[in-house]
Scaffold this active site. Structure first.
Site, mmCIF file in Angstrom:
data_model
loop_
_atom_site.group_PDB
_atom_site.id
_atom_site.type_symbol
_atom_site.label_atom_id
_atom_site.label_comp_id
_atom_site.label_asym_id
_atom_site.label_seq_id
_atom_site.Cartn_x
_atom_site.Cartn_y
_atom_site.Cartn_z
ATOM 1 N N PRO A 61 0.826 -1.209 0.000
ATOM 2 C CA PRO A 61 0.000 0.000 0.000
ATOM 3 C C PRO A 61 0.860 1.258 0.000
ATOM 4 O O PRO A 61 1.858 1.345 0.728
ATOM 5 C CB PRO A 61 -0.808 -0.124 1.291
ATOM 6 C CG PRO A 61 -0.915 -1.586 1.508
ATOM 7 C CD PRO A 61 0.393 -2.158 1.041
ATOM 8 N N CYS A 62 0.442 2.224 -0.815
ATOM 9 C CA CYS A 62 1.331 3.349 -1.113
ATOM 10 C C CYS A 62 0.984 4.646 -0.398
ATOM 11 O O CYS A 62 1.710 5.621 -0.509
ATOM 12 C CB CYS A 62 1.313 3.608 -2.618
ATOM 13 S SG CYS A 62 -0.338 4.026 -3.256
#
Length: 316
Positions: free
Chosen positions: A84-85
């Site tokens: 997840p960014c």
């Protein structure tokens, strides 16, 4: 209306993949079309897992990678996925590896280190190589992959360079186990792909959605303003980046403002084929999140093809 597909199926290449942080499977579209067999996929988000299962089957599992025992994961030729960014995103909170999601880059590393696949593919936002996170996270991460036994190459890829009708910059890291004796070379765009595809090419044939069908798209509130983020797009240009949030900062439809793109239009802008379908029992906001968080399918297809070709050339 012809069926849309920018990821033509390649023959099976005999390579197996474990997919971490698989999301709804937009990256899986590309890797499967490039000939890979994805034997196991994991994600924490229940809606993403539901979408993945609906399109690809029961090899997906809802799980927290921080709690899963690595030794119970299958041994595969490759490990693919993008943690997840949000913590590295310019539009996010900027916490980086200090954020709960930001720490997950090290779980990806630990899995790769323990499983020792032939290759791994890691995808994340441009912010990971920005000034704020480069020295603290990105460079140590590359070094640790090298120390774990991999020749590592990386590239900031704009999806528009690879036949996608979207300006979407993402960092890709590809590692090849050192005993295989080579370093991955990122593919060059095929003839006619480099910065050529525009919105008209991918959504121009779609009919206008019926206004009463609220499950199709988000209509902004009356006080909606066209600021830097909420730009009306042009049919003769690529779209701005499709984000994960549904209610602000969205590229706006070129001819039907103030509405944003429908989920299907977003999928096409992400280069996902029309055969990919999001189940009706997933909320509209979650559908947009799944699409916006995904890897552009054609970019995954490009990288997958190049990887398979380069691995085959050293094994022959």
């Amino acid at each position: 209306m012809t069926e849309f597909n920018l990821t033509p199926q390649q023959p099976a290449n005999g390579l197996t993949v474990l997919e971490l942080f698989c999301g709804g499977g937009l990256g899986a579209i590309g890797f499967k079309a490039a000939g890979y067999d994805i034997v196991k996929a994991l994600d924490f988000d229940k809606n993403a897992v539901k979408a993945y299962r609906y399109n690809f089957g029961d090899h997906v599992e809802q799980a927290d990678i921080r709690k899963i025992k690595i030794n119970r994961l299958p041994n595969t030729d490759g490990i693919c996925g993008g943690p997840p960014c949000q913590d590295y995103s310019v539009s996010g909170n900027g916490e980086g590896e200090d954020g709960e999601r930001g720490k997950l880059v090290w779980n990806h590393l630990e899995t790769v280190k323990c499983k020792q696949p032939k290759f791994f593919v890691f995808e994340n936002v441009k912010g990971l190589i920005g000034k704020k996170h480069r020295e603290k996270t990105f460079e140590p991460l590359i070094k640790k992959y090298e120390e774990a036994g991999f020749n590592v190459s990386w590239k900031l890829i704009n999806a528009w360079d690879y036949g996608v009708a979207q300006k979407r910059e993402r960092v890709f890291i590809v590692g090849i186990r050192k005993d295989l004796g080579f370093t991955f070379e990122f593919p060059k765009p095929l003839e006619g792909d480099y910065q050529t595809r525009v919105l008209r090419d991918v959504i121009g044939d779609l009919p206008e959605p019926e206004r009463q069908d609220c499950g199709k798209y988000w209509t902004p509130k009356s006080e909606y303003t066209y600021d830097q983020a909420n730009r009306v797009q042009s049919l003769d240009k690529p779209s701005n980046t499709i984000p994960a949030h549904h209610n602000s900062g969205q590229p706006i439809h070129p001819t039907e403002a103030p509405r944003r793109f429908t989920v299907r239009e977003c999928l096409r802008i992400q280069s996902a084929p029309d055969t990919y379908v999001l189940p009706d029992d997933i909320s509209l906001s979650a559908q947009y999140r799944i699409v916006g968080n995904g890897i552009a399918s054609r970019v995954a297809w490009y990288i997958g093809r190049a990887l398979a070709d380069q691995l085959a050339s050293v094994s022959n």
